[in-house]
Each structure stands twice: as structure tokens, then as C-alpha cells.
Design an enzyme around this catalytic site. Structure first.
Site, short mmCIF file in Angstrom:
data_model
loop_
_atom_site.label_atom_id
_atom_site.label_comp_id
_atom_site.label_asym_id
_atom_site.label_seq_id
_atom_site.Cartn_x
_atom_site.Cartn_y
_atom_site.Cartn_z
N LEU B 271 0.82 -1.21 0.00
CA LEU B 271 0.00 0.00 0.00
C LEU B 271 0.85 1.26 0.00
CD1 LEU B 271 -3.04 -0.19 2.40
CD2 LEU B 271 -2.97 0.68 0.08
N ARG B 272 2.10 1.08 0.42
CA ARG B 272 2.92 2.27 0.60
C ARG B 272 3.05 3.08 -0.68
NH1 ARG B 272 7.97 1.61 4.39
NH2 ARG B 272 6.44 0.22 5.27
N GLY B 273 3.10 2.37 -1.80
CA GLY B 273 3.21 3.03 -3.09
C GLY B 273 2.07 3.98 -3.33
#
Lengths: 563, 333
Positions: B271-273
Site C-alpha cells: 500500500l505504501r506506493g
């Protein structure tokens, strides 16, 4: 024999005079090769500029300043000391055996060089071509002089400059353009090098007492700064036809970066002269490499890419807290250092008198640490001959890449030797860099005869170098085993097979683990025979894809005995 | 040598953009700069330091504490009154020891008065500013882990040598390195918000311009700095305005959807992207003074935000940047 322009010492003296003229601008010089000439030059430098020796074991406190432990203990109060970097301001630091310099010291020095006021002389005694002082430093220093082959040492004096750098006018546009074009032709990408070249040209004018540079200054500057950093040979034709990009575009090449045109506008005359000057000055060994198209693979500037090697020598690092057991050794001084500051506190706590000696506690104990070594280097010897058909080569490439992908986890390294036609070469020195490996592999051509003996010998040499550095090596040989080029490069199957067997036995005699992967479509007896001669394992993979191959290699590792 | 003015750096637009975005929104999580030697990585990072709007910090506090810090860490940040000070920029050398980084026992006070006091390290110095590590790929593993831990939590907890200290340490990590000399572990890479690739300019005219500027700076640093002061000031104002505008911007549903689709299309892990992409697009809009976050901002920042998060397929020769631009072209036309 390549024509030598003059004794290398003359060039080095010129570089040294420039360095003395403006130490802060040129940052320093790398002097290669232990020779009387170098000693004479260093002596001459020392007369012109205060030089402070930088021992290889210098620690942070001594380098940057800090609390002087011994005096503090004696005085009972903290005594500060200035660091070597500070003390050497206005002069230069000189480091012997710079090729063995620790990465952490190099980091400090690089930072000091960037901050300004620090200058550095590196003495590079590297015996092997891939050993080099930290690239982060050589990159920042303007000059690199190789004095290995100098035959003179007498009468080295640095004549005083006739003028000052500040009195020389800035370079005009035509000159800047010519210098930039020359750097481009020589494949010198670094802007630092280019900037140093310009300043060197002005410095040369200053030495002669002129206020404008002339063509001889430009040529000398190119010779002194750019030539030792060349990564490719300038094109033979006039530079109107700029060379194509070298066949190795960076892996993530975005299109906008590739615009290297605009060259057509330059005047061919000046840069032509400069390129010629540079060519004459490129060291003979480098020239040879360049002519064979070897060096561009390596680096952006002189001696880069070898940092990992220099870092895997098992040098002592700083101490860390811990108990001296399980192979860890007590770092006595560091433990004392940790305990000393607490004495006043502890004496008060325990009610002991000051004369009762040092109170040590468990948490004071420090253990020595050594630089982590990569456990294992897997050397792939890949048969890129015509008989090992192109498709199989692609699989071999894929397997090497997959192995590399795992290098993160296992901390192992990979090297690549390829053999085809009438030669074998080390394409990739031991590395963990995926980027480099992938690029090298993509460039690997196929076709030609099978000089199996040469490939085995080359692989053995790499393995021996690895073992000499205290690591273990394993060979993975991907071939069909059908040798048809002998060790001396002559064609003929019987001699080639005999040579290959000799080479294989030499490997077995050194006790190097080996695995033969037969990549021919119909495995014959040759591969198994080779494995037997090597005292290694044999694996036939008639229809393997890269992943299967990698799985197979994983399965047989570690290959028996731990070397 | 005086710092090279930020505005005088020729080219390297992606790196400059990423640094400014990190300055506008430090929560993006740092910038990783990949590139060869001699391409101006260090110069740009160090130039940034001189450019940023000053912060209000507690007088005499070694941590440069803000009002909020004083409330949260009353015992270490004290009650000093607020004064203006420059944004800290800490240049962490490769060989820094753990002691120097996290802080250690204050030797001087321990020796003089037998007092157990904490001497703040580089992490404390970098609080609310920038921590720059050249050649981060050569940094020792245990230090990298430590840095990541602190960068993620915004707090440095020291439990060693009989010391027990907790202090704020929020900083933007700027790393630089040459991938040819050793790769960065993927776990570490993923923690960086943005990554940029720097190449040496190939255009002769650009190279000449750089030589000219550097020569001018060498010859007379003061006059040179003066010449560029105005341009630097403009950027400084732009950053300050962007910072003020940032909280007012909320990316709309459409931009969020675009971000999610893009991440899915390129196969960015985790999810960091998406979060970074969204934040970066917002900071980009704030920096440009835009009224709202649009797809344009998203596209402009996507390569920097995602390049280093793509799952590595060692058999795929296509570069990450190419994969992202291709996906953008397919999705958004």
C-alpha cells in the site's frame, strides 16, 4: 610498444606543481606505483606543502578530533584534541597504501574534501589491476599519476609558479566546448573531472605566468586530468561523426537522457588536438584494455567499481558492546574507554575510594568486530560458443541473474567468466550488484569455437584470487564439454580435450568445488568426463529453463566440503 | 567552500523536484538518489539545506524542539522560548559509529562531575530537518536498520550504557548511491518515499554551462551567491507557500482512483506506493500553487514515487521507469 610521451615523472611533477599552486582547488593527487620516483616526488611535495601522514588505522577521534582518552585519564578532566583533518588544513594529508583504506575513513575524507580546505595525497601501491584506492576519493582528486615505470628519481624539484591562479582569465566558450567534447570522446562522464580539467588549464597558464590559457595548456590539462580517467578510446575519425552511444545503455535508460547530439557545432580542430594529446598520455595498460573494448564495462571514472573488494578484506571495525565469547575477542581499550567515564559515578555509588582501581561492569565490555566477509563466491564459467546454442546461453544468463537475486539473502557474490572463440575472459569480477551483472550478461555475445581449457583456467584464476582473500569459491561450469580449441588457441579436438582435462585437474588439485552443468540438447559423455576430471558433480539439463537450472544449482549447494 | 546555490544547479530537474517535494511534505519519507559519481548528487542535497525557510525552535535545545515537542517530551526539550533557526542539515559520514548516530553518554560531564548525562547524536541534530547519507548502499546493515526504525517512528529511544532517553527525531532521509557498487536492500528501498535517477548530462552545452558556473563560484563565491540569491529566495518562498497550502489540499476521488489503478498496473508492492503517490501528488500541487490535485500532478511524480517499488523481475530487461511511463500511457492516454 606504445610510444611514451616522456618519463611519467615529468607529468607527475607538473601535476604536483599545479596541486601546490592551488591545493584547495585541485584537492590532491593519487600517485600510483611504489618507486624511487614517487619517493622523490613526495619529498619535493613536502618541501612545498606541509604534509601530514594519515595512518591506515586512524580512528574517528584522531581524524575528526574529540576527547583524548589518555590525557583525560591522566588529568582527571576531559582533554580535547584536534583531529588530523583540522591539523592538516592549509597543507595536505598523505595516505600510504591507499588501496587498503577503510571505507569509513574514505567517507570522512570525502566529506572533508567537499567541505573544502582539505587536500589529500593518496599513495596507491595496488599490485593487482582491480585493486584501487576508494573511488569516492580518487574521483574527487584532480590528478592521478602512475610512477611505476618511471626510471628517474634525481633532481625532482617543484619550480615556483610564475603567477597565481586567480590572475588567469576564465576559459572562453570555445575552449570549454573543446574540453567538454574531449571528455565525451574519452568517455569521462564525471563533471568533477571536467571541472578539474578547466582549472588545470588555467593553473598551467598561471605556472607559466600568463593571464590567458593557450592550446598547450589545454592539451596538458587534458593529458593530466582526463587521460587517466578515459573509459574508451576516442574515435579514429574526425569528431564530426560523434561515436554512437556505447553498446551498453544504462538499464533504466529513459529516452530524454540519451540526447548526446549538439556535438556537430564544435570546431573539430581544437578538440582534435586535445583528443590526440590525451591519447598519447593514456597509460599503456589502459590503452590495451580500451582497445579490446574492456574498460567501458567497468567504470565511470578511474578505479570505480572495486569498492566492494576493498571492503571485504576482513579489516577490524569499531568495537561493539557484547560478551567476549563464541569467537569474539575482547577489545580491551574500548572496554576501558567505556568504563572510564563512569568511575566517578560508580565510586560514589559503591562507596569505594578513588584508589581502588577501575570498576568494570558487564555492560562495559566491548568486543572486536571485523568486517563481514561474503561467505561464498560462485563463479560461473559460461560456454558461449556456437555449439552451446544461443537459446541455452539465454538460459544460462537467466540462471546467473536468479542467483544474483538471491545474493541479498545469502550475502554471497557471483562472478562470471565467459569463453568462446579463442579466448576466455572475466566478464564480471565478484559482485553483488544486480545492475552490473545484468548489463554484462546482456552484452555477452555467442558463437565461435569452444576453448574449454581457457575457460577453466580463467575460472580457476578467479577462484584462486577469491580464496587468497579468505573466502570460499565454488565453480559452476555451463558447457556441453565439447572442447575444440586448445589452451594455446589452436584448433583441434584431441589437443583441446587433453588441455581441458589438464585444466580440470588443476582445479581439482586446488580443492575447488565444481559443478558441471551440461547444457547441450543431447548430453554426451564429455560433460560427465569433465566433471570426473574436476572431481565435481555433474548435472545434465537437456531441456531446462532458467528457473529449473537455478533450482538445480541451489540443490547441489553447498557443494560438499566447505572450503 | 560556500554551498553552491540551489538555483544555480543546471539540469537534474527530477532530483530538484523530488527534494523540494520532500521539503514541502516531510512525511513523504525521504528521497533516494541513484547515480554515478560526479553528477551533482551531493551538491544538490547540500544546496537544499541553505534554501529552506527557517523554523521556530526552542532556544538552546539540542533537539531544536517545536512547541509540540516541548509538550510531548517535557523532560528533554525543556521550556526554552522559541527562536528562529535554520533548518538542520546533517551530513552523515559513511563511517559514523552507532554512538555518534543515536547519541551516547556525555563523556565530558561524566568525567568532570561524575554525572550521567546524555549527549545527543546525529539523529537529534537532524530533528525537523534533513539527514543526508552519501553512498548509503555502503552503510553498515545495523546502522541502516537503526535509521529506518527511527525514521519510521519519529522518535529515538536510547536504552544503553545505563541511559534511558527518549527524544523526538523526525527527519527527511536523503540517501545517495551508485547501484553499480552494491545494491540497497529492498526493505530499505521501500521505505524511501521518492527515488530519482541522476545521470551525467550528456548535452555538451549543459556541461559547458556547469563548468562556467563552477568556475565562477570558485573565483568569487560571495559574488556568485549574491547573483543567485534572488532565484534562491524565489524557491524558498515557493516552498514556504507550498507548506502553508498543503493542509488545504485534499486529493479528490478521481485522483485516488488514478493512483490505485496506476499502482495496480505496474505491480507496485504494498500500500505504501499508493499512499506515497497520493501524498507526493498533493505536495506537487501545493508546490505549484495549484487549487486542486489533478492527474497532471500524479503523472509528473509517478516515476519518482513508484520506480523503486516495482517487484524485480530479473529476467525482464525493461527498466522500471519505462514500465511506469508505459503504464501511464496505457491508463491515461
Amino acid at each position: 610498444m606504445t610510444p611514451e610521451p616522456a618519463d611519467p615523472l615529468d607529468e607527475a611533477v607538473l601535476a604536483a606543481r599545479l596541486f601546490v599552486l592551488a591545493p584547495a582547488t585541485f584537492k590532491g593527487m593519487t600517485l600510483r606505483g611504489s618507486s624511487p620516483a614517487r619517493e622523490a616526488l613526495v619529498a619535493a611535495l613536502a618541501e612545498a606543502l606541509p604534509l601530514r601522514r594519515l595512518p591506515g588505522h586512524v580512528d574517528d577521534e584522531r581524524l575528526l578530533g574529540g576527547i583524548d582518552l589518555a590525557s583525560s585519564l591522566a588529568a582527571g578532566r576531559p582533554v580535547r584534541q584536534t583531529g588530523l583533518i583540522e591539523e592538516a588544513r592549509g597543507g595536505a594529508l598523505i595516505a600510504g597504501m591507499a588501496e587498503r583504506m577503510d571505507g569509513s575513513i574514505a567517507g570522512r575524507l570525502a566529506q572533508a574534501l567537499d567541505d573544502g580546505g582539505t587536500a589529500l595525497v593518496l599513495l596507491d601501491d595496488a599490485a593487482e589491476p582491480d585493486d584501487a584506492p576508494p573511488a569516492s576519493l580518487t574521483e574527487r582528486l584532480a590528478f592521478t599519476c602512475d610512477l611505476t615505470h618511471s626510471r628517474r628519481w634525481q633532481g625532482v624539484t617543484l619550480a615556483a609558479p610564475a603567477g597565481a591562479l586567480a590572475d588567469v582569465a576564465p576559459l572562453d566558450d570555445a575552449t570549454l566546448r573543446a574540453l567538454a567534447a574531449t571528455a565525451e570522446a574519452l568517455g569521462v562522464d564525471s563533471l568533477r573531472a571536467l571541472i578539474h580539467t578547466g582549472e588545470a588549464a588555467r593553473g598551467l597558464a598561471a605556472l607559466a605566468g600568463r593571464s590567458v590559457t593557450d592550446i598547450s595548456d589545454h592539451a596538458s590539462a587534458v593529458r593530466l586530468v582526463l587521460a587517466p580517467r578515459a573509459t574508451r578510446l576516442p574515435p579514429e575519425e574526425a569528431p564530426e561523426a560523434p561515436p554512437d552511444e556505447p553498446p551498453a545503455p544504462p538499464p533504466d535508460g529513459s529516452p530524454e537522457d540519451q540526447s548526446n547530439t549538439d556535438q556537430q557545432q564544435q570546431e573539430p580542430d581544437l578538440s582534435d588536438i586535445l583528443v590526440e594529446a590525451a591519447k598519447a598520455a593514456i597509460p599503456a595498460g589502459l590503452l590495451e584494455q580500451l582497445a579490446q573494448g574492456k574498460a567501458p564495462r567497468r567504470a565511470q571514472s578511474s578505479g570505480t567499481g572495486q569498492k566492494r573488494k576493498a571492503a571485504t578484506r576482513g579489516k577490524p571495525l569499531g568495537a561493539r558492546p557484547g560478551m567476549p565469547r563464541g569467537g569474539h575477542k575482547l577489545a580491551l581499550i574500548d572496554s576501558l574507554r567505556a568504563a572510564v567515564p563512569w568511575q566517578a559515578v560508580r565510586q560514589r555509588e559503591s562507596g569505594a575510594s578513588a584508589s581502588s582501581g577501575i570498576i568494570m561492569r558487564k555492560e562495559d565490555l566491548r568486543i572486536r568486530r571485523f568486517e563481514e566477509r561474503s561467505a561464498r563466491v560462485t563463479i560461473f564459467a559460461v560456454d558461449a560458443s556456437g555449439s552451446a546454442a544461443a537459446a541455452r546461453l539465454a538460459e544460462a544468463k537467466g540462471a546467473v541473474e536468479l542467483m544474483l537475486g538471491q545474493a541479498y539473502v545469502t550475502r554471497s557474490e557471483v562472478a562470471l567468466v565467459a569463453f568462446r572463440g579463442t579466448s576466455a575472459e572475466l566478464l564480471l569480477p565478484p559482485t553483488r550488484s544486480l545492475t552490473r551483472a545484468r548489463r554484462t550478461l546482456a552484452e555477452l555475445p555467442g558463437g565461435g569455437g569452444t576453448p574449454l581449457a581457457m575457460g577453466l583456467n580463467a575460472a580457476r584464476e578467479v577462484a584462486e584470487a577469491v580464496i587468497a582473500r579468505g573466502r570460499s569459491a565454488a565453480l559452476v561450469i555451463l558447457t556441453d564439454g565439447r572442447a575444440n580449441i586448445a589452451a594455446d588457441g589452436s584448433p583441434g579436438r584431441p589437443q583441446a580435450t587433453a588441455d581441458a582435462e589438464t585444466a580440470a585437474k588443476a582445479i581439482a588439485a586446488r580443492g575447488i568445488d565444481a559443478l558441471v552443468v551440461d547444457i547441450s540438447a543431447r548430453p554426451g559423455p564429455e560433460g560427465a568426463a569433465l566433471a570426473a576430471a574436476l572431481g565435481g558433480r555433474f548435472l545434465a539439463l537437456p531441456r531446462a529453463d532458467a528457473r529449473m537450472l537455478q533450482a538445480a544449482i541451489q540443490a547441489v549447494q553447498p557443494l560438499g566440503k566447505a572450503a | 567552500m560556500a554551498r553552491f546555490p540551489f538555483s544555480a544547479i543546471v539540469g537534474q530537474d527530477e532530483m530538484k523536484q523530488a527534494l523540494l517535494i520532500a521539503a514541502v511534505d516531510p512525511s513523504i519519507g525521504g528521497v533516494m538518489v541513484f547515480g554515478d559519481r560526479g553528477t551533482g548528487k551531493s551538491t544538490a542535497a547540500r544546496a537544499l539545506a541553505g534554501l529552506l525557510p527557517p523554523i521556530m525552535a526552542a532556544d538552546g535545545c539540542p533537539y531544536g524542539a517545536s512547541k509540540e515537542d516541548q509538550a510531548r517530551y517535557p523532560e528533554v526539550c525543556g521550556r526554552g522560548k522559541m527562536v528562529k533557526r535554520a533548518v538542520p542539515f546533517v551530513d552523515m559520514p559513511l563511517g559514523a559509529t552507532e554512538d555518534r548516530v543515536i547519541g551516547s553518554l556525555d563523556l565530558e560531564r561524566a568525567l568532570r562531575s561524575g554525572e550521567k548525562a546524555f549527549e545527543p547524536g546525529l539523529l537529534a541534530k537532524a530533528h525537523r530537518g534533513f539527514l543526508y547519507i552519501d553512498e548509503i548502499n555502503l552503510l553498515e546493515d545495523h546502522l541502516v536498520d537503526l535509521l529506518l526504525d527511527v525514521a519510521a517512528s519519529g522518535e529515538n529511544v536510547v536504552e544503553r550504557e545505563g541511559l534511558s532517553v527518549r527524544h523526538p527525531a523526525k527527519f527527511v532521509l536523503i540517501g545517495s548511491g551508485n547501484p553499480e557498487e552494491g545494491e540497497l536492500r529492498p526493505q530499505l528501498l521501500d521505505r524511501f518515499g521518492l527515488s530519482v535517477e541522476v545521470r551525467t548530462p550528456k548535452d555538451i552545452e549543459v556541461r559547458i554551462e556547469i563548468m562556467r558556473l563552477v568556475a565562477a563560484n570558485e573565483a568569487d563565491p560571495e559574488a556568485f551567491a549574491k547573483r543567485w540569491a534572488e532565484a534562491d529566495e524565489t524557491i524558498l518562498k515557493q516552498v514556504a507557500k507550498g507548506k502553508a497550502r498543503l493542509p488545504k489540499l485534499t486529493p479528490g476521488e478521481d485522483v485516488l482512483r488514478d493512483a490505485a489503478e496506476l499502482c495496480l498496473a505496474v505491480g507496485a508492492d504494498g500500500l505504501r506506493g499508493e499512499l506515497t503517490l497520493m501524498r507526493a501528488a498533493r505536495a506537487m500541487a501545493a508546490l505549484e500553487g495549484a487549487k486542486k490535485v489533478t492527474r497532471k500532478h500524479l503523472i509528473a511524480i509517478a516515476p519518482s514515487a513508484l520506480r523503486h517499488r516495482l517487484r524485480r523481475d530479473v529476467l525482464d530487461e525493461t527498466g522500471s521507469t519505462t514500465r511506469i511511463t508505459r503504464a501511464i500511457a496505457e491508463l491515461f492516454g
